[in-house]
Write an enzyme that holds these catalytic residues in place. Structure first.
Site, PDB file in Angstrom:
ATOM      1  N   GLU A 153       0.839  -1.191   0.000  1.00  0.00           N
ATOM      2  CA  GLU A 153       0.000   0.000   0.000  1.00  0.00           C
ATOM      3  C   GLU A 153       0.878   1.246   0.000  1.00  0.00           C
ATOM      4  O   GLU A 153       1.775   1.391   0.833  1.00  0.00           O
ATOM      5  CB  GLU A 153      -0.927   0.024   1.211  1.00  0.00           C
ATOM      6  N   GLU A 159       3.073   8.808   7.371  1.00  0.00           N
ATOM      7  CA  GLU A 159       2.740   7.483   7.899  1.00  0.00           C
ATOM      8  C   GLU A 159       3.812   6.436   7.605  1.00  0.00           C
ATOM      9  O   GLU A 159       3.758   5.336   8.154  1.00  0.00           O
ATOM     10  CB  GLU A 159       1.380   7.029   7.362  1.00  0.00           C
ATOM     11  N   ASP A 186      -4.189   3.989  -3.032  1.00  0.00           N
ATOM     12  CA  ASP A 186      -5.181   4.548  -2.121  1.00  0.00           C
ATOM     13  C   ASP A 186      -5.337   6.026  -2.460  1.00  0.00           C
ATOM     14  O   ASP A 186      -4.373   6.787  -2.389  1.00  0.00           O
ATOM     15  CB  ASP A 186      -4.691   4.366  -0.682  1.00  0.00           C
ATOM     16  N   THR A 187      -6.550   6.430  -2.827  1.00  0.00           N
ATOM     17  CA  THR A 187      -6.742   7.805  -3.300  1.00  0.00           C
ATOM     18  C   THR A 187      -6.475   8.836  -2.212  1.00  0.00           C
ATOM     19  O   THR A 187      -6.051   9.961  -2.523  1.00  0.00           O
ATOM     20  CB  THR A 187      -8.164   8.005  -3.856  1.00  0.00           C
ATOM     21  N   TYR A 188      -6.732   8.495  -0.949  1.00  0.00           N
ATOM     22  CA  TYR A 188      -6.434   9.436   0.138  1.00  0.00           C
ATOM     23  C   TYR A 188      -4.944   9.768   0.155  1.00  0.00           C
ATOM     24  O   TYR A 188      -4.541  10.931   0.234  1.00  0.00           O
ATOM     25  CB  TYR A 188      -6.864   8.835   1.477  1.00  0.00           C
ATOM     26  N   HIS A 189      -4.095   8.753   0.081  1.00  0.00           N
ATOM     27  CA  HIS A 189      -2.649   8.967   0.107  1.00  0.00           C
ATOM     28  C   HIS A 189      -2.151   9.564  -1.213  1.00  0.00           C
ATOM     29  O   HIS A 189      -1.260  10.419  -1.211  1.00  0.00           O
ATOM     30  CB  HIS A 189      -1.936   7.648   0.379  1.00  0.00           C
ATOM     31  N   HIS A 212      -7.844   1.216  -2.564  1.00  0.00           N
ATOM     32  CA  HIS A 212      -8.631   1.874  -1.524  1.00  0.00           C
ATOM     33  C   HIS A 212      -9.185   3.179  -2.076  1.00  0.00           C
ATOM     34  O   HIS A 212      -8.436   3.972  -2.664  1.00  0.00           O
ATOM     35  CB  HIS A 212      -7.768   2.227  -0.310  1.00  0.00           C
ATOM     36  N   ARG A 218     -11.385  11.912   4.254  1.00  0.00           N
ATOM     37  CA  ARG A 218     -11.896  10.620   4.715  1.00  0.00           C
ATOM     38  C   ARG A 218     -13.372  10.652   5.072  1.00  0.00           C
ATOM     39  O   ARG A 218     -13.853   9.796   5.829  1.00  0.00           O
ATOM     40  CB  ARG A 218     -11.080  10.076   5.903  1.00  0.00           C
ATOM     41  N   GLU A 247     -12.746   3.083   2.233  1.00  0.00           N
ATOM     42  CA  GLU A 247     -12.111   3.190   3.543  1.00  0.00           C
ATOM     43  C   GLU A 247     -12.376   4.573   4.130  1.00  0.00           C
ATOM     44  O   GLU A 247     -12.177   5.584   3.460  1.00  0.00           O
ATOM     45  CB  GLU A 247     -10.598   2.963   3.406  1.00  0.00           C
TER      46      GLU A 247
END
Length: 293
Positions: A153, A159, A186-189, A212, A218, A247
């Site tokens: 991921e 993080e 993961d689109t957030y990251h 994700h 979020r 998520e």
């Protein structure tokens, strides 16, 4: 809810429903995931000591749900450490988590498998990276024997200091050298680290193994500023058929300790069922529309 056919399994993270993996919480997560129309439930193994694996597997099978498992590591069990004892503890956690995933009936074990989940005070060392490669090469061999894949991921710089971009993940996967080690976007990251939502998907191509979907804050999908349309179209361009999992975190559900680890300082929702129903429709509609281009 969209009824248009799509190629992907639609998933939801269990932390949308419950904050731990006790038998009662897993039963709740399974029931609500099925009721919301998802195909897959992702379980975080941060709390696996409380997970009744045979009971959870039976509940998932009865509900007709697929399962994927994810985790990050802790600083005292970090395979990117220079300390051999710390690396060994992390390797044991990964091996145990792979076995739990297999025993649940899952084939996808993914997440920040390469480091602790938290802010580092220095760049990754050459020795630490070598430890990551060695441990994950051994884990990949074990996973391959069980017909399973590992997901790297891609997480933001606050993080982890190991993998922050799709290109980082590809380089690490190349060094591990196993066909069953795939990239997890993961689109957030991505919103924090990538220049856009299209080129990383195209660059990863058929090495994309898990996705994700999360808003920039979020919260509810579509209530932030992320360009999901371009992302869904990029997935269609590479003919991605793997899981697409929603998520989101709120301390209304997530336990205080994990909320702190995830920096959930403010809540954008308190009704997981409403959030998940909305997300399921958003994903189905967006993926179907992209596939019809």
């Amino acid at each position: 809810m969209s009824t248009a056919p799509i190629a992907n399994s639609l998933g939801v993270h269990a932390l949308v429903w419950v904050g731990d993996t006790s038998p009662e919480s897993v039963d709740t997560a399974v029931r609500q995931t099925a009721e919301a129309g998802f195909d897959l439930l992702e379980l975080s193994l941060h709390d696996s000591v409380n997970l009744d694996v045979p009971r959870a597997r039976a509940a998932l099978q009865e509900a007709g749900l697929q399962v994927a498992c994810s985790r990050g590591l802790a600083f005292d069990a970090d395979v990117s450490s220079d300390d051999p004892a710390v690396v060994d503890r992390g390797a044991k956690l990964l091996a145990d988590s792979l076995q739990v995933t297999r025993d649940l009936g899952g084939t996808h074990f993914t997440g920040a498998l390469y480091s602790a989940l938290g802010k580092y005070s220095a760049p990754l060392s050459a020795a630490g990276r070598a430890n990551v490669v060695r441990v994950l090469r051994e884990l990949a061999a074990e996973a391959a024997g069980a017909g399973m894949t590992l997901g790297l991921e891609v997480c933001n710089r606050y993080e982890t200091n190991v993998v922050n971009t799709a290109r980082d993940a590809l380089r690490l996967a190349d060094d591990i050298g196993a066909d069953n080690v795939l990239v997890h976007l993961d689109t957030y990251h991505m919103n924090i680290e990538e220049a856009d939502f299209v080129r990383p998907v195209l660059e990863v191509g058929d090495r994309l193994g898990y996705v994700h979907i999360g808003e920039n804050h979020r919260g509810y999908l579509g209530s932030g500023h992320l360009d999901f349309t371009s992302f869904f179209h990029a997935l269609a361009d590479i003919r991605y058929t793997g899981p697409v999992t929603f998520e989101s975190f709120s301390s209304a559900v997530v336990a205080p300790g994990l909320s702190a680890d995830l920096a959930v300082w403010r809540n954008l929702w308190d009704d997981g069922a409403d959030l998940a129903r909305h997300a399921r429709s958003f994903l189905a509609d967006g993926l179907a529309a992209a596939a019809r281009r």
